[in-house]
Design a protein around this motif. Structure first.
Motif, mmCIF file in Angstrom:
data_model
loop_
_atom_site.group_PDB
_atom_site.id
_atom_site.type_symbol
_atom_site.label_atom_id
_atom_site.label_comp_id
_atom_site.label_asym_id
_atom_site.label_seq_id
_atom_site.Cartn_x
_atom_site.Cartn_y
_atom_site.Cartn_z
ATOM 1 N N UNK A 26 0.739 -1.191 0.080
ATOM 2 C CA UNK A 26 0.077 -0.120 0.007
ATOM 3 C C UNK A 26 0.768 1.244 -0.128
ATOM 4 N N UNK A 27 1.829 1.361 0.770
ATOM 5 C CA UNK A 27 2.997 2.443 0.730
ATOM 6 C C UNK A 27 3.315 2.762 -0.900
ATOM 7 N N UNK A 28 3.756 1.640 -1.343
ATOM 8 C CA UNK A 28 4.003 1.459 -2.807
ATOM 9 C C UNK A 28 3.132 2.018 -3.750
ATOM 10 N N UNK A 29 1.669 1.343 -3.533
ATOM 11 C CA UNK A 29 0.513 1.767 -4.390
ATOM 12 C C UNK A 29 0.452 3.622 -4.043
ATOM 13 N N UNK A 30 0.268 4.047 -2.524
ATOM 14 C CA UNK A 30 -0.160 5.261 -2.573
ATOM 15 C C UNK A 30 1.206 6.377 -3.315
ATOM 16 N N UNK A 31 2.569 5.705 -3.157
ATOM 17 C CA UNK A 31 3.525 6.435 -3.638
ATOM 18 C C UNK A 31 3.127 6.739 -5.349
ATOM 19 N N UNK B 198 1.984 9.157 3.312
ATOM 20 C CA UNK B 198 1.926 10.382 2.909
ATOM 21 C C UNK B 198 3.596 10.378 2.014
ATOM 22 N N UNK B 199 3.336 10.121 0.981
ATOM 23 C CA UNK B 199 4.789 9.949 0.147
ATOM 24 C C UNK B 199 4.178 10.205 -1.376
ATOM 25 N N UNK B 200 5.112 10.600 -2.276
ATOM 26 C CA UNK B 200 5.068 11.058 -3.450
ATOM 27 C C UNK B 200 3.661 11.700 -3.795
ATOM 28 N N UNK B 201 2.760 10.895 -4.649
ATOM 29 C CA UNK B 201 1.587 11.683 -5.162
ATOM 30 C C UNK B 201 0.435 11.661 -4.048
ATOM 31 N N UNK B 202 0.714 10.836 -2.596
ATOM 32 C CA UNK B 202 -0.310 10.843 -1.731
ATOM 33 C C UNK B 202 0.139 12.123 -0.554
ATOM 34 N N UNK C 183 13.088 9.495 10.146
ATOM 35 C CA UNK C 183 12.957 9.921 11.686
ATOM 36 C C UNK C 183 11.172 9.971 11.692
ATOM 37 N N UNK C 184 10.463 9.906 10.691
ATOM 38 C CA UNK C 184 8.923 9.595 10.889
ATOM 39 C C UNK C 184 8.919 8.289 11.232
#
Length: 515
Positions: free
Chosen positions: A23-28, A336-340, A475-476
């Motif tokens: 999902x992290x990859x998908x969100x990005x 919250x990465x890339x396009x998200x 850090x996050x």
């Protein structure tokens, strides 16, 4: 039973960790735009029908009958019964698949009508769903093999099958995306490949267990007739449950772009405790109760159900509290990465908090329905589901305007509590279940431990704010890990101090696992 639950839960947890990576990859790569909305509809639709044709209705009808056949008539008779059911399942699935593929644009108009006003999104949804829908055929066979293996107390392969799915989707994202028009195209083909891979894996494990199923000519035997008699109400009940899920997709498709994606990301987080705890408990409890009842041990069946409800709540309440108190940092750090972007994270977090309100009910439902299914009563949960769905859909329509997708999640949570409350009331009224002294004693202790955890999370979240909102991913992630550790320790210390969990229980569990 607890060893099996821990085994299934552990494998499911591994799958969910891989699912988060996916999902992290998908969100990005996809974000929350039109391509993402189209893919998530294409992914949800076969899974809606999966719950109807496979896991929900099918398992509730098949597992108790197969378990009873195994106890009474032996492995060969049970195997013949499974082969007869598989022949019937294949015919129905192939015919349904061909019919849907033949009318896919019209099908999409019915199930995602809001996309009709955006031609490109509609075109992508039709294309992606045409690719993903055959997944339903393979995953239905996976459910059949999973029911067979679970009834034989072989829970590992079925619990590990979602790991195979997530590996396929991650491989599609990483390897196939550069070769295709979008990540949505790659993911759609990954869904199809994952169905084939899961089926091959469970068929191999069943053959190892001496349960390799052959393709046989369909027979209208007495066992098949009984299976269909039990399946009918179960399918209706699953169908009613799916109405509320279809309503999410239908209504969300009419909301502004991104609503479908916000529901998806929030639901993925909500599914972690539901899958690790609820599904694990339900998977193990149903054959356990069916065998005890068939052997005349009603007291043992009720005791198993008490312990399943207790175990479910002890582990689910802290997850619900974490989502309610720390929903935004959890979503922001993970997705919250890339396009998200930040606005996507805030919308998804609000949706997650609404889902969390119903999380304990969702998990307990898995334990409660086993009390009916183990006694071959699939009709009562249908009547309960009808009432819950009516409340659910009415609230969705009322709340979609003022609250958008958050209103849909609130309605889903309220419907879950209605469902759980009615199931418990009917079981108690019929004398099929009674909360024992241990469960009643521990319920207020669970609530107190969860409240202590909420306070600690709120305080620690403020202190870790610079880490949780830092620009660097490391850090996050470190801040989120510290927040999780603080919450877990707070709940564990409170549970021990209140006597909810005793050191002697933990020592006994360690000895059993070592044995």
């Amino acid at each position: 039973m607890f060893r099996h639950i821990l085994s299934v839960g552990g494998l499911t947890l591994a799958s969910r960790v891989l699912g988060f990576l996916r999902d992290v990859l998908t969100a990005a790569l996809l974000g929350a735009g039109p391509v993402a909305d189209a893919f998530f509809v294409a992914f949800r639709l076969p899974n809606h029908f999966r719950a109807l044709f496979a896991e929900g209705a099918f398992n509730s009808a098949f597992v108790p009958l197969f378990s009873a056949k195994l106890v009474q008539d032996g492995q060969e008779a049970a195997k013949r019964f499974a082969e007869e059911v598989m022949a019937l399942l294949l015919i129905v699935q192939v015919l349904f698949l061909l019919a849907v593929l033949a009318v896919m644009p019209q099908f999409m108009t019915v199930f995602a009508p809001g996309f009709a006003g955006e031609p490109e999104k509609f075109r992508l949804a039709v294309l992606f769903t045409s690719i993903t829908f055959p997944y339903l055929l393979f995953i239905s066979l996976v459910s059949l093999y999973g029911g067979v293996l679970n009834s034989m107390s072989r829970f590992g392969a079925a619990a590990a099958a979602p790991i195979v799915m997530n590996l396929c989707l991650i491989a599609a994202l990483v390897l196939a995306t550069p070769l295709m028009p979008s990540a949505g195209h790659a993911l759609s083909w990954g869904v199809f490949a994952s169905g084939v891979a899961q089926f091959a894996y469970l068929a191999w494990d069943a053959r190892k267990a001496g349960m390799g199923l052959r393709l046989v000519r369909p027979r209208w035997s007495a066992d098949v007739k009984r299976f269909l008699t039990v399946l009918g109400p179960a399918a209706l009940g699953s169908g009613l449950t799916q109405i509320s899920l279809f309503a999410d997709t239908l209504i969300a498709s009419a909301l502004p772009t991104g609503a479908v994606s916000y529901l998806y990301y929030a639901d993925r987080l909500n599914q972690l405790p539901l899958g690790v705890i609820g599904i694990a408990v339900g998977t193990v409890l149903l054959p356990e109760m069916a065998k005890r009842i068939k052997g005349g041990d009603e007291a043992g069946a009720v005791d198993s159900q008490n312990r399943a409800v207790e175990f479910s709540l002890v582990l689910t309440l802290p997850a619900a509290v974490a989502f309610l108190v720390a929903g935004l940092p959890i979503v922001a750090v993970l997705f919250q990465h890339g396009a998200f972007g930040p606005s996507d994270a805030a919308a998804s977090a609000a949706t997650l908090q609404a889902y969390a309100l119903g999380l304990p009910a969702f998990v307990v439902i898995r334990s409660l329905v086993s009390g009916f299914y183990a006694r071959h009563d699939t009709a009562t949960p249908v009547r309960v589901a009808l009432a819950a769905v009516a409340v659910n859909v009415a609230l969705k329509l009322a709340l979609m305007g003022p609250l958008a997708q958050v209103g849909l999640a609130v309605a889903t949570s309220v419907g879950a509590w209605v469902n759980a409350g009615l199931l418990a009331w009917l079981l108690i009224r019929r004398g099929l279940f009674k909360a024992d002294a241990r469960l009643l004693r521990n319920l207020p202790r669970m609530a107190a431990a969860a409240a202590a955890m909420a306070g600690v999370l709120w305080l620690v979240q403020e202190r870790l704010s610079p880490w949780l909102t830092a620009h660097g991913l490391f850090e996050r992630l470190a801040g989120l890990a510290l927040l999780a550790v603080a919450g877990i320790l707070a709940y564990a210390v409170a549970a021990l101090a209140l006597g909810l969990v005793r050191r002697s229980d933990l020592s006994r569990l360690r000895r059993r696992r070592a044995a």
